[in-house]
Design an enzyme around this catalytic site. Structure first.
Site, PDB file in Angstrom:
ATOM      1  CG  PHE A 150      31.493  70.999  33.215  1.00  0.00           C
ATOM      2  CD1 PHE A 150      31.076  69.702  33.452  1.00  0.00           C
ATOM      3  CD2 PHE A 150      31.819  71.801  34.294  1.00  0.00           C
ATOM      4  CE1 PHE A 150      30.978  69.212  34.743  1.00  0.00           C
ATOM      5  CE2 PHE A 150      31.736  71.323  35.590  1.00  0.00           C
ATOM      6  CZ  PHE A 150      31.311  70.027  35.818  1.00  0.00           C
ATOM      7  CE  LYS A 203      25.030  73.831  27.982  1.00  0.00           C
ATOM      8  NZ  LYS A 203      25.592  73.720  26.626  1.00  0.00           N
ATOM      9  CG  PHE A 257      24.560  76.631  21.262  1.00  0.00           C
ATOM     10  CD1 PHE A 257      25.377  75.606  21.699  1.00  0.00           C
ATOM     11  CD2 PHE A 257      24.578  76.972  19.921  1.00  0.00           C
ATOM     12  CE1 PHE A 257      26.205  74.923  20.817  1.00  0.00           C
ATOM     13  CE2 PHE A 257      25.407  76.305  19.031  1.00  0.00           C
ATOM     14  CZ  PHE A 257      26.213  75.277  19.471  1.00  0.00           C
ATOM     15  CG  ASN A 285      30.026  74.110  19.212  1.00  0.00           C
ATOM     16  OD1 ASN A 285      29.846  73.308  18.305  1.00  0.00           O
ATOM     17  ND2 ASN A 285      29.627  73.875  20.456  1.00  0.00           N
ATOM     18  CB  SER A 292      24.915  72.390  18.113  1.00  0.00           C
ATOM     19  OG  SER A 292      23.810  72.233  18.986  1.00  0.00           O
ATOM     20  CG  ASN A 349      20.775  69.409  19.799  1.00  0.00           C
ATOM     21  OD1 ASN A 349      21.032  70.504  20.292  1.00  0.00           O
ATOM     22  ND2 ASN A 349      21.510  68.329  20.044  1.00  0.00           N
TER      23      ASN A 349
END
Length: 227
Positions: A66, A68, A117, A170, A173, A175
């Site tokens: 939300f 970044k 990201f 994290n 992800s 993608n």
């Protein structure tokens, strides 16, 4: 009523990423617009939680993605969240995946996020957290970090650890190019070993913040593969 009948239809006529950026600008530069949303909860010990030494006033948090870039976490955090997660941030600034990378599934009241990201890089984000985290003395500030090399992620940890209460790793992800290297068991454990060796391993105070806890975040299917 104003949101449902006026603001929401206007935002839903925009591309989802554009709508989110517009919201960010309002919160960053016109925060008084959101004063009615600010929460002054009564201190209720029944809803407090202590996680790895960190006091969380309630269990409702703002997830990574939300905010970044650490621009609005201190404003949004005042809406009553028990914790806010800034990021995901990487060592260097990233543009993320090509646009369009957001799409709505209105029938499910959901979004599909394929952003990767995109972020301003850890140095800028750390500066913003250092400047604003004191505005959230009772809300835990977490930073989500990632990268595609062990060295990059360890460097991120070293930079964010002094300014936050907890760190989220994290690795979920699909993608994001290059991140799947850590979905292999040996690489995953090597990363964890390096991160463990770089942590301060102290629960104490830094600029008024209590730290720390570190959590790895990944899809359950990936967790089953590496554990």
């Amino acid at each position: 009523m104003i949101y449902k009948n006026i603001i929401r239809p206007l935002l839903f006529n925009l591309n989802p990423e554009t709508a989110h950026k517009l919201y960010e600008l309002f919160v960053e530069y016109l925060p008084f617009v959101f004063l009615p949303l600010r929460n002054r909860p009564a201190k209720n010990p029944a809803i407090k939680k202590k996680v790895s030494g960190i006091n969380v006033p309630n269990r409702v948090g703002l997830a990574a993605g939300f905010d970044k870039d650490g621009k609005i976490f201190h404003s949004v955090g005042s809406f009553g969240f028990g914790y806010v997660i800034v990021g995901t941030v990487t060592l260097d600034a990233k543009e993320g995946n090509p646009k369009p990378r957001f799409r709505r599934l209105s029938q499910y009241q959901a979004l599909v996020n394929s952003m990767g990201f995109p972020n301003d890089g850890v140095d800028k984000v750390v500066q913003r957290i250092r400047s604003h985290s004191s505005k959230l003395p009772d809300t835990a500030v977490v930073v989500s970090i990632s990268g595609v090399t062990v060295n990059d992620i360890c460097e991120c940890l070293k930079l964010v650890e002094p300014v936050c209460d907890a760190v989220e790793l994290n690795l979920s992800s699909p993608n994001t190019t290059g991140i799947k290297v850590f979905h292999q068991k040996d690489n995953f454990y090597k990363l964890l070993e390096e991160l463990n060796s770089k942590m301060s391993h102290k629960v104490g105070s830094h600029s008024g913040r209590i730290k720390y806890s570190t959590r790895a975040y990944m899809a359950k299917s990936l967790l089953d593969a590496v554990v």
